[in-house]
Enzyme design. Structure first.
Site, mmCIF file in Angstrom:
data_model
loop_
_atom_site.group_PDB
_atom_site.id
_atom_site.type_symbol
_atom_site.label_atom_id
_atom_site.label_comp_id
_atom_site.label_asym_id
_atom_site.label_seq_id
_atom_site.Cartn_x
_atom_site.Cartn_y
_atom_site.Cartn_z
ATOM 1 C CG ASN A 135 -0.307 -0.365 2.627
ATOM 2 O OD1 ASN A 135 0.750 -1.025 2.455
ATOM 3 N ND2 ASN A 135 -1.023 0.058 3.447
ATOM 4 N N GLY A 171 2.773 -6.389 7.308
ATOM 5 C CA GLY A 171 1.948 -7.220 6.422
ATOM 6 C C GLY A 171 0.828 -8.004 7.384
ATOM 7 C CB VAL A 190 -2.542 -11.752 11.595
ATOM 8 C CG1 VAL A 190 -2.558 -12.651 12.870
ATOM 9 C CG2 VAL A 190 -2.984 -10.195 12.123
ATOM 10 C CB THR A 212 2.551 -12.546 6.441
ATOM 11 O OG1 THR A 212 1.829 -12.883 5.536
ATOM 12 C CG2 THR A 212 3.858 -12.738 5.897
ATOM 13 N N GLY A 213 2.796 -12.600 9.638
ATOM 14 C CA GLY A 213 3.682 -12.376 10.726
ATOM 15 C C GLY A 213 3.846 -13.485 11.591
ATOM 16 C CD GLU A 219 2.363 -0.812 10.368
ATOM 17 O OE1 GLU A 219 1.062 -1.075 9.867
ATOM 18 O OE2 GLU A 219 3.190 -0.287 9.931
ATOM 19 C CD GLU A 276 8.118 -0.488 12.254
ATOM 20 O OE1 GLU A 276 7.051 -0.318 11.561
ATOM 21 O OE2 GLU A 276 8.788 -1.589 12.026
#
Length: 493
Positions: A163, A237, A239, A241-242, A259, A472
């Site tokens: 994005n 990315g 959840v 993928t995290g 994040e 961050e």
């Protein structure tokens, strides 16, 4: 300002390097694989990009580790000067970068210019913090001197989302570079071109290997996460993928910052300014990005006394948004990233209707000759949404807003906090005491009172629960790219 129909912007896209960048050189993928990138607004090809596999990752990581050994010994103020030069270069090319992103990811050009500026600001911000990488002296007795120092980690990998391709690549490379690490950026699969341009512009500033860009898919990501010479993985990315990154990093005990997703709440009290609430709802939902933002306040909780009036104002504000080709400087709302995302949004709209929610505005693929080949979907608002509906509980990552009506504050907060997400929240009230108390009750890492969506460098951004780990955009991010060493010196008597 760049004009999309001129020859120059077309040349910009054609001239972006399409290979892998590491060791301050461009390399084809070792197996020769290249993947086509498409413009989501028109479905036309933007050319093919080299696609990294495990063997490419290994070569890039080894080069990065060699570069790290040089970069960590560069004097702090020299590193700061290089980061400031990086910021200046980005600013000189801001519109060019924005055009690449508008073509590649579907975000509106004038908003992508802000993303370019945000990337430059990140390099300046962290350049100014380099001398804050200090240690402490710790009293342990007259016969000893005990102190700590902050040292870089080594090779840091940043895996970015589609994005905000350039903003994420630049801003999240800045902190680890400032701390003395080498950085490998894996750009989003759907929109890698602006990150490759980042490598062209900034790569020569650093010793070979210090900044690398590896476009690729799952095989590339898994190899980066598992490589023994990588010290930290940072992901923006989903959840799932995290969770996969956490599992993959476990064997080598890497640091991980995440994040992740959000199903964020905007809460409006009865005394809130109605026009400002409505504008905040549209801004907080990030309709300009087609709702493709982890921080979007996609659940709106309106007090019953203002519900109908605010809903009418929201519809009016949405009607003013201008659809169009993202590269057009007048466009205010672009398109979704892919056919898959368009299908997902349409599927959730059908789910919402079947569950009994009422569409107030939107609900369809956007029509028109200029939009026919792109992945456009109307900004959509559901009312009469119940807390147990899927559209009120699951992240859609599209321009779909769920509006819930509330009366009892305690019950409302039970619903707000019932999800596993906790990234952002927005609270609207004329009574700041109420606002502060609400901020204390909401389970989210980043809260606005009488505001929405805005980020500020220096302010730690990150989520609670499944929305992420770490913070961050702040000095906390800089520190998280270091490790602390303690030194104890025994003094002669």
């Amino acid at each position: 300002m760049l004009q999309p129909q001129s020859a120059a912007p077309r040349d910009i896209l054609a001239n972006v390097s399409r290979d892998l960048f590491y060791a301050n050189a461009w390399h084809p993928a070792r197996n020769g694989q290249r993947v086509e990138v498409k413009n989501p607004a028109t479905s036309e090809s933007l050319g093919k990009v080299a696609w990294a596999q495990a063997e490419d990752v290994d070569a890039a990581v080894k080069a990065a580790y060699s570069g790290f050994k040089l970069w960590r010994r560069t004097k702090p103020l020299e590193r700061a000067a290089i980061l400031r030069e990086a910021a200046a270069i980005i600013r000189r090319h801001a519109e060019e970068i924005a055009f690449i992103d508008a073509s590649d990811c579907g975000g509106p050009f004038k908003r992508m210019v802000r993303d370019s500026e945000g990337g430059a600001l990140a390099f300046e911000f962290f350049a100014g913090l380099i001398t804050e990488l200090k240690g402490d002296t710790i009293p342990v007795g007259d016969d000893n001197l005990n102190y700590t120092v902050r040292e870089p980690l080594g090779v840091v990998v940043r895996i970015c989302a589609y994005n905000h391709p350039f903003l994420f690549a630049a801003s999240h490379a800045a902190a680890p570079l400032a701390a003395g690490n080498a950085v490998i950026v894996k750009p989003p699969e759907q929109a890698p071109l602006s990150t490759l341009r980042l490598a062209e512009l900034l790569g020569p500033l650093f010793p070979p290997g210090v900044l690398s860009v590896l476009p690729g898919g799952r095989a590339c990501g898994e190899a980066l996460v598992q490589h023994p010479l990588v010290s930290k993985i940072g992901l923006i990315g989903s959840v799932p993928t995290g969770k996969a990154v956490l599992k993959g990093a476990a064997d080598t005990m890497k640091k991980v910052s995440l994040e992740l997703g959000g199903k964020n709440a905007l809460i409006a009290y009865a005394d809130a300014n109605l026009k400002k609430v409505a504008a905040g709802i549209v801004q907080g939902m990030n309709f300009v990005w087609c709702g493709q933002s982890c921080g979007s306040t996609s659940r709106v909780f309106l007090h019953e006394s203002i519900h109908d009036k605010v809903l009418d104002l929201v519809v009016g504000d949405i009607s003013k948004l201008r659809f169009g080709n993202p590269t057009d400087p007048t466009t205010e709302m672009g398109c979704l990233i892919s056919q898959d995302q368009l299908d997902k949004v349409a599927r959730y709209v059908d789910i919402g209707k079947k569950e009994g929610a009422r569409i107030v505005v939107g609900g369809n693929r956007a029509t028109g000759a200029s939009l026919a080949k792109g992945f456009y979907f109307e900004p959509t608002v559901f009312a009469d949404v119940k807390p147990d509906m899927r559209i009120a509980r699951e992240e859609i990552f599209g321009p779909v807003l769920s509006v819930l009506k509330w009366r009892d504050e305690g019950e409302m907060f039970d619903v707000v906090n019932s999800l596993d997400y906790g990234l952002t929240a927005s609270i609207w009230t004329a009574n700041l005491s109420v606002g502060h108390r609400a901020a204390a009750r909401v389970e989210a890492g980043y809260v606005w009172i009488n505001g929405a969506s805005t980020h500020y460098f220096g302010v730690p951004f990150g989520g609670y629960k499944h929305s992420g780990l770490g913070r961050e955009e702040s000095i906390e991010e800089l520190f998280d790219n270091t490790q602390i060493k303690n030194v104890n010196v025994t003094l002669d008597s």
